[in-house]
Design a protein around this motif. Structure first.
Motif, mmCIF file in Angstrom:
data_model
loop_
_atom_site.group_PDB
_atom_site.id
_atom_site.type_symbol
_atom_site.label_atom_id
_atom_site.label_comp_id
_atom_site.label_asym_id
_atom_site.label_seq_id
_atom_site.Cartn_x
_atom_site.Cartn_y
_atom_site.Cartn_z
ATOM 1 N N VAL A 191 0.864 -1.192 0.000
ATOM 2 C CA VAL A 191 0.000 0.000 0.000
ATOM 3 C C VAL A 191 0.897 1.238 0.000
ATOM 4 C CG1 VAL A 191 -1.818 1.278 1.187
ATOM 5 C CG2 VAL A 191 -1.776 -1.226 1.286
ATOM 6 N N HIS A 192 0.864 1.984 -1.087
ATOM 7 C CA HIS A 192 1.724 3.152 -1.246
ATOM 8 C C HIS A 192 0.887 4.363 -1.648
ATOM 9 C CE1 HIS A 192 4.557 -0.179 -1.612
ATOM 10 N NE2 HIS A 192 3.908 -0.583 -2.701
ATOM 11 N N PHE A 193 1.526 5.541 -1.602
ATOM 12 C CA PHE A 193 0.855 6.719 -2.144
ATOM 13 C C PHE A 193 1.878 7.658 -2.755
ATOM 14 C CE2 PHE A 193 2.146 8.570 1.851
ATOM 15 C CZ PHE A 193 2.167 9.956 1.669
ATOM 16 N N LEU A 194 1.411 8.376 -3.760
ATOM 17 C CA LEU A 194 2.209 9.404 -4.414
ATOM 18 C C LEU A 194 1.747 10.747 -3.880
ATOM 19 C CD1 LEU A 194 4.291 10.106 -6.692
ATOM 20 C CD2 LEU A 194 2.301 10.459 -8.171
ATOM 21 N N PRO A 195 2.561 11.422 -3.087
ATOM 22 C CA PRO A 195 2.130 12.712 -2.537
ATOM 23 C C PRO A 195 2.085 13.784 -3.607
ATOM 24 C CG PRO A 195 4.417 12.266 -1.932
ATOM 25 C CD PRO A 195 3.916 11.035 -2.630
ATOM 26 N N GLY A 196 1.224 14.735 -3.401
ATOM 27 C CA GLY A 196 1.081 15.853 -4.326
ATOM 28 C C GLY A 196 -0.009 16.767 -3.832
ATOM 29 N N ALA A 197 -0.413 17.714 -4.664
ATOM 30 C CA ALA A 197 -1.543 18.564 -4.290
ATOM 31 C C ALA A 197 -2.752 17.691 -3.966
ATOM 32 C CB ALA A 197 -1.863 19.530 -5.423
ATOM 33 N N VAL A 198 -2.877 16.581 -4.695
ATOM 34 C CA VAL A 198 -3.827 15.519 -4.396
ATOM 35 C C VAL A 198 -3.030 14.226 -4.291
ATOM 36 C CG1 VAL A 198 -5.789 14.177 -5.227
ATOM 37 C CG2 VAL A 198 -5.743 16.636 -5.570
ATOM 38 N N ASN A 199 -3.317 13.424 -3.301
ATOM 39 C CA ASN A 199 -2.625 12.148 -3.157
ATOM 40 C C ASN A 199 -3.221 11.094 -4.083
ATOM 41 O OD1 ASN A 199 -0.866 12.992 -1.039
ATOM 42 N ND2 ASN A 199 -2.555 12.801 0.407
#
Length: 303
Positions: free
Chosen positions: A12-20
């Motif tokens: 389970v991963h996520f790409l951070p940004g203005a929206v994840n």
């Protein structure tokens, strides 16, 4: 680990940004993508991160239809045209016909200034996601949790001890930056946040905007307080005297220290004030009437 992806739990991963964007591995070299960001730039980052892990997309799940959560679909579908795109009821229709977002906010065919990527994403062939509860999408077992309020319909996603709250919860920085937190239904927005706070066994929660937190209760409390401040500001704006929505919006912005500089901000924040007015109308705390060809909101007599 791919340089930009952050891991919340195994697989389970996520790409951070203005929206994840969330990446859920299927343990067979594939991954379900949950929300694809605002535009091609974010989508490119997402695909590069997958490639670094030798993962291939198996599907897309959009938690709701706001442009910043599905704007990356089109670029990803160019690379992987057979991918299926899933979204909640009504939201899937808007993703197929994105003009519905600015049209609804403006109330008519939107002018060019309201047809930017922030309100009008490219269309993609979304279909209905499974109903809330345990589901399997793109080869990944997960739980869909209904959290309508921020949007007409929205899903939070839970995988084991990880909760992706989508825009049912916002990080502290986002709440501070945007005091008028967007919603289509302020009552449901509060109820959804409160329900997430009752979940047991959540080790880490990721909001749609902001970093992960291990304090679900604290994040819920911060969001409920922020939502309540907006309701209070709208109530006080009405108490200053009968006014149409646009005048009430100006009063609320003054009270909360909000400065609007473009048409998009105005129509978004106008919708927020309207949502809270509906809640106050249903509570019997304000009244609505037509006077002098204007739709006015005013305090309840004797209230």
């Amino acid at each position: 680990m791919a340089p930009e992806l952050q891991t919340l739990a195994p697989g389970v991963h996520f790409l951070p940004g203005a929206v994840n964007s969330v990446v859920l591995e299927d343990r067979r070299g594939g991954a379900l993508l949950v929300d694809t960001g605002l535009d091609e730039s974010h989508a490119r980052r997402l695909l590069r991160a997958l490639e670094a892990l030798a993962l291939t997309p198996t599907g897309i799940l959009n938690t709701h239809s706001h442009a910043d959560h599905h704007g990356g679909n089109a670029f990803i579908l160019k690379r992987f045209p057979d991918l299926k795109v899933f979204a909640p009821p009504l939201e899937e229709a808007i993703i197929r016909q994105p003009i519905l977002e600015p049209l609804t906010l403006f109330g008519a065919r939107p002018p060019r200034d309201l047809q930017t990527k922030f309100l009008l994403a490219p269309p993609s062939p979304a279909r209905l996601a499974p109903e809330p509860g345990l589901a399997r999408i793109g080869g990944v077992d997960l739980e869909l949790i209904e959290v309508a309020g921020h949007a007409s319909m929205m899903f939070a996603v839970r995988v084991g001890e990880v909760l992706y709250a989508a825009d049912a919860l916002f990080g502290p920085e986002s709440l501070e930056k945007h005091p008028l937190t967007f919603c289509a239904d302020s009552r449901l927005q509060k109820e959804a946040a409160a329900r997430l706070g009752e979940l047991e066994g959540v080790r880490v929660v990721l909001p749609g905007h902001g970093g992960p937190s291990q304090d679900l209760a604290g994040l819920v409390a911060a969001n409920l307080a922020a939502y309540g401040r907006v309701t209070a500001a709208v109530r006080e704006a009405v108490r200053e005297g009968a006014a149409p929505v646009d005048e009430l919006l100006a009063r609320v912005c003054c009270a909360l220290g909000v400065t609007m500089t473009n048409a998009g901000a105005v129509v978004l924040n106008r919708a927020v004030v309207s949502a809270h007015l509906t809640e106050l109308l249903e509570r019997g705390e304000v009244e609505m009437g037509v006077e002098g060809n204007r739709l006015l909101f005013h305090p309840v007599a004797g209230g």
